[in-house]
Write a protein that holds these residues in place. Structure first.
Motif, PDB file in Angstrom:
ATOM      1  N   THR A 147       0.830  -1.194   0.000  1.00 54.78           N
ATOM      2  CA  THR A 147       0.000   0.000   0.000  1.00 54.78           C
ATOM      3  C   THR A 147       0.872   1.254   0.000  1.00 54.78           C
ATOM      4  OG1 THR A 147      -1.761   1.178   1.180  1.00 54.78           O
ATOM      5  CG2 THR A 147      -0.184   0.020   2.532  1.00 54.78           C
ATOM      6  N   ASN A 148       0.314   2.326  -0.518  1.00 51.27           N
ATOM      7  CA  ASN A 148       0.932   3.661  -0.473  1.00 51.27           C
ATOM      8  C   ASN A 148      -0.134   4.615  -0.006  1.00 51.27           C
ATOM      9  OD1 ASN A 148       3.462   3.302  -2.120  1.00 51.27           O
ATOM     10  ND2 ASN A 148       1.907   2.547  -3.515  1.00 51.27           N
ATOM     11  N   PHE A 149       0.191   5.463   0.926  1.00 51.23           N
ATOM     12  CA  PHE A 149      -0.782   6.489   1.303  1.00 51.23           C
ATOM     13  C   PHE A 149      -0.039   7.656   1.939  1.00 51.23           C
ATOM     14  CE2 PHE A 149      -0.411   3.350   4.623  1.00 51.23           C
ATOM     15  CZ  PHE A 149      -0.270   4.102   5.785  1.00 51.23           C
ATOM     16  N   GLU A 150      -0.777   8.713   2.224  1.00 55.08           N
ATOM     17  CA  GLU A 150      -0.151   9.887   2.817  1.00 55.08           C
ATOM     18  C   GLU A 150      -0.697  10.113   4.214  1.00 55.08           C
ATOM     19  OE1 GLU A 150      -0.606  13.155   0.092  1.00 55.08           O
ATOM     20  OE2 GLU A 150       1.119  12.431  -1.061  1.00 55.08           O
ATOM     21  N   LEU A 151       0.150  10.619   5.075  1.00 54.42           N
ATOM     22  CA  LEU A 151      -0.274  10.952   6.432  1.00 54.42           C
ATOM     23  C   LEU A 151       0.031  12.430   6.689  1.00 54.42           C
ATOM     24  CD1 LEU A 151       1.032   7.953   8.601  1.00 54.42           C
ATOM     25  CD2 LEU A 151      -1.349   8.472   8.016  1.00 54.42           C
ATOM     26  N   VAL A 152      -0.924  13.108   7.288  1.00 57.58           N
ATOM     27  CA  VAL A 152      -0.736  14.513   7.649  1.00 57.58           C
ATOM     28  C   VAL A 152      -0.215  14.555   9.087  1.00 57.58           C
ATOM     29  CG1 VAL A 152      -1.889  16.738   7.949  1.00 57.58           C
ATOM     30  CG2 VAL A 152      -2.610  15.184   6.107  1.00 57.58           C
ATOM     31  N   LEU A 153       0.976  15.117   9.262  1.00 54.72           N
ATOM     32  CA  LEU A 153       1.606  15.099  10.586  1.00 54.72           C
ATOM     33  C   LEU A 153       0.729  15.746  11.657  1.00 54.72           C
ATOM     34  CD1 LEU A 153       5.358  15.867   9.787  1.00 54.72           C
ATOM     35  CD2 LEU A 153       4.147  13.690   9.841  1.00 54.72           C
ATOM     36  N   ALA A 154       0.055  16.832  11.285  1.00 56.01           N
ATOM     37  CA  ALA A 154      -0.770  17.554  12.263  1.00 56.01           C
ATOM     38  C   ALA A 154      -1.903  16.687  12.808  1.00 56.01           C
ATOM     39  CB  ALA A 154      -1.330  18.825  11.632  1.00 56.01           C
ATOM     40  N   ASP A 155      -2.388  15.745  11.994  1.00 55.25           N
ATOM     41  CA  ASP A 155      -3.456  14.848  12.446  1.00 55.25           C
ATOM     42  C   ASP A 155      -3.026  14.025  13.660  1.00 55.25           C
ATOM     43  OD1 ASP A 155      -4.998  15.724  10.389  1.00 55.25           O
ATOM     44  OD2 ASP A 155      -4.790  13.914   9.154  1.00 55.25           O
ATOM     45  N   TYR A 156      -1.730  13.831  13.786  1.00 60.15           N
ATOM     46  CA  TYR A 156      -1.210  13.009  14.882  1.00 60.15           C
ATOM     47  C   TYR A 156      -0.481  13.869  15.918  1.00 60.15           C
ATOM     48  CZ  TYR A 156      -2.765   9.344  11.872  1.00 60.15           C
ATOM     49  OH  TYR A 156      -3.577   8.554  11.107  1.00 60.15           O
ATOM     50  N   GLU A 157      -0.782  15.142  15.887  1.00 54.70           N
ATOM     51  CA  GLU A 157      -0.204  16.113  16.831  1.00 54.70           C
ATOM     52  C   GLU A 157       1.318  16.041  16.858  1.00 54.70           C
ATOM     53  OE1 GLU A 157      -2.314  15.723  20.568  1.00 54.70           O
ATOM     54  OE2 GLU A 157      -4.229  15.704  19.509  1.00 54.70           O
ATOM     55  N   ILE A 158       1.877  15.891  15.660  1.00 53.39           N
ATOM     56  CA  ILE A 158       3.336  15.941  15.532  1.00 53.39           C
ATOM     57  C   ILE A 158       3.669  17.368  15.097  1.00 53.39           C
ATOM     58  CG2 ILE A 158       5.351  15.040  14.300  1.00 53.39           C
ATOM     59  CD1 ILE A 158       3.514  12.451  13.897  1.00 53.39           C
ATOM     60  N   ALA A 159       4.273  18.116  16.021  1.00 48.18           N
ATOM     61  CA  ALA A 159       4.512  19.533  15.780  1.00 48.18           C
ATOM     62  C   ALA A 159       5.898  19.736  15.176  1.00 48.18           C
ATOM     63  CB  ALA A 159       4.390  20.291  17.087  1.00 48.18           C
ATOM     64  N   ILE A 160       5.937  20.461  14.061  1.00 48.53           N
ATOM     65  CA  ILE A 160       7.208  20.780  13.418  1.00 48.53           C
ATOM     66  C   ILE A 160       7.521  22.252  13.695  1.00 48.53           C
ATOM     67  CG2 ILE A 160       8.460  20.856  11.226  1.00 48.53           C
ATOM     68  CD1 ILE A 160       7.570  18.009  12.136  1.00 48.53           C
ATOM     69  N   PRO A 161       8.625  22.530  14.391  1.00 50.62           N
ATOM     70  CA  PRO A 161       8.961  23.925  14.699  1.00 50.62           C
ATOM     71  C   PRO A 161       9.133  24.746  13.422  1.00 50.62           C
ATOM     72  CG  PRO A 161      10.450  22.393  15.823  1.00 50.62           C
ATOM     73  CD  PRO A 161       9.621  21.584  14.881  1.00 50.62           C
ATOM     74  N   SER A 162       8.792  26.043  13.489  1.00 49.08           N
ATOM     75  CA  SER A 162       8.828  26.862  12.273  1.00 49.08           C
ATOM     76  C   SER A 162      10.239  26.982  11.689  1.00 49.08           C
ATOM     77  CB  SER A 162       8.241  28.243  12.555  1.00 49.08           C
ATOM     78  OG  SER A 162       8.942  28.822  13.623  1.00 49.08           O
ATOM     79  N   VAL A 163      11.287  26.881  12.510  1.00 51.78           N
ATOM     80  CA  VAL A 163      12.674  26.946  11.990  1.00 51.78           C
ATOM     81  C   VAL A 163      12.939  25.866  10.938  1.00 51.78           C
ATOM     82  CG1 VAL A 163      14.849  27.675  12.977  1.00 51.78           C
ATOM     83  CG2 VAL A 163      13.128  26.633  14.479  1.00 51.78           C
ATOM     84  N   VAL A 164      12.307  24.709  11.076  1.00 53.73           N
ATOM     85  CA  VAL A 164      12.584  23.626  10.130  1.00 53.73           C
ATOM     86  C   VAL A 164      11.390  23.333   9.220  1.00 53.73           C
ATOM     87  CG1 VAL A 164      14.400  22.483  11.468  1.00 53.73           C
ATOM     88  CG2 VAL A 164      12.017  21.890  11.901  1.00 53.73           C
ATOM     89  N   LYS A 165      10.507  24.330   9.092  1.00 47.71           N
ATOM     90  CA  LYS A 165       9.291  24.069   8.315  1.00 47.71           C
ATOM     91  C   LYS A 165       9.586  23.848   6.828  1.00 47.71           C
ATOM     92  CE  LYS A 165       7.690  28.885   7.697  1.00 47.71           C
ATOM     93  NZ  LYS A 165       8.769  29.215   6.799  1.00 47.71           N
TER      94      LYS A 165
END
Lengths: 187, 137
Positions: A147-165
């Motif tokens: 299978t191939n699919f996409e996951l949205v990080l925000a859906d899993y409350e994985i926060a990416i700091p703005s410095v590395v956005k």
């Protein structure tokens, strides 16, 4: 958290004996790929487990977050410590149902597109997920799934700091391949 | 003023250097790492089965050297290898994952052979999983 898979395995032993309707793997391969403007990041894991019960259509996949390997040690460190908090949430788990299993003939060579519906738990957050997958039965009767699919990080409350956005994509592509074995005693 | 500029430039250079070094920092050298734990594969699995949370606190991210009997050797993606060691359970084992550069040493292992393998513990699913393994003996 109890070992769900062992429980499934034990129930399989006890309930069905040798009726070969259950398939499993302990060496499933899962990769993900993040394509951001500044950086492309990928990670691989070759020790995912999966169980499919063809009588009920139920299936599960589990993977150890710490067993994902990256090219760079620093990426792996950030992934585990900052984003996934893998000491707190060591596993990701998918529990679901193969929707259209009736069309799959395990005795017949072929490729069968299926739909998998269930709940995905990553980083301690559970979301409903519906993804297309493909089951293949080869000449020898060996079952593989991918299978191939996409996951949205925000859906899993994985926060990416703005410095590395610009280094980490908001949506990651996931690819999974499983070579299943029939579930028999002593396997 | 000129001196100040030189100092700033030097600091910036050092910053970039440190940044590049960190960015390209190599993975932990398992082959030369002193193991945090040395035990039998059966014991490692038993510890996880008895109390998974306690075992996670004890073993996750640690370099663990396990000794046990080879149950199965199978090829993995990108030239890697998985070696499964026996436990008390007929079904569950300890999976030792070898990357390509270490796989050659382990490729000749036979079922039933007694081995010692060092790797990083990542937890338990059906089996306890060690990654980046190195064959000790």
């Amino acid at each position: 958290m109890k070992n769900v898979f062992l429980a499934v395995a034990l129930i399989a032993f006890a309930a069905t004996g040798l009726q070969a309707q259950k398939y499993f793997t302990r060496e499933g391969s899962i990769s993900f790929f993040s394509d951001a403007p500044l950086e492309k990041i990928e990670a691989h894991n070759g020790q995912a487990t999966s169980v499919i019960d063809f009588e009920s259509g139920k299936m599960e996949i589990a993977v150890l977050i710490k067993a994902f390997q990256f090219e760079k040690a620093l990426m792996e460190e950030h992934f585990n410590e900052n984003y996934m908090e893998s000491s707190k949430y060591p596993k990701a788990l998918f529990k679901g149902q193969i929707a259209d299993l009736k069309g799959v003939d395990l005795e017949k060579e072929g490729t069968y597109p299926v739909k998998v519906i269930g709940s995905m738990t990553i980083h301690g957050v559970t979301n409903e997920l519906e993804v297309p997958a493909e089951l293949t039965i080869d000449k020898e009767g060996v079952l593989t799934g991918n299978t191939n699919f996409e996951l949205v990080l925000a859906d899993y409350e994985i926060a990416i700091p703005s410095v590395v956005k610009d280094n980490i994509a908001k949506t990651v592509k996931v690819t999974a391949n499983f070579n299943f074995q029939e579930f028999k005693k002593g396997s | 003023m000129k001196n100040a500029l030189i100092v700033v430039a030097l600091l910036a250079l050092i910053g970039v250097g440190v940044g590049l070094y960190l960015y390209n920092k190599p993975h932990k050298d398992i082959a030369h790492a002193t193991p945090d734990f040395e035990l039998a594969s059966a014991q490692l699995f038993a510890d996880f089965e008895t109390d998974e949370a306690a075992a996670q606190a004890r073993y996750l991210d640690k370099v663990v050297e396990v000794s046990g009997t080879v149950r199965e050797v199978s090829a993995a993606e990108e030239g890697g290898l998985n070696v499964i060691l026996n436990t008390e359970s007929d079904f569950a084992g300890v999976i030792c994952q070898f990357n390509a550069e270490q796989a050659e040493a382990a490729a000749g292992l036979q079922t039933g052979q007694e081995v010692t393998i060092k790797g990083v513990c990542t937890g338990m699913l059906m089996d306890v999983v060690l990654i980046r393994c190195v064959l000790i003996s």
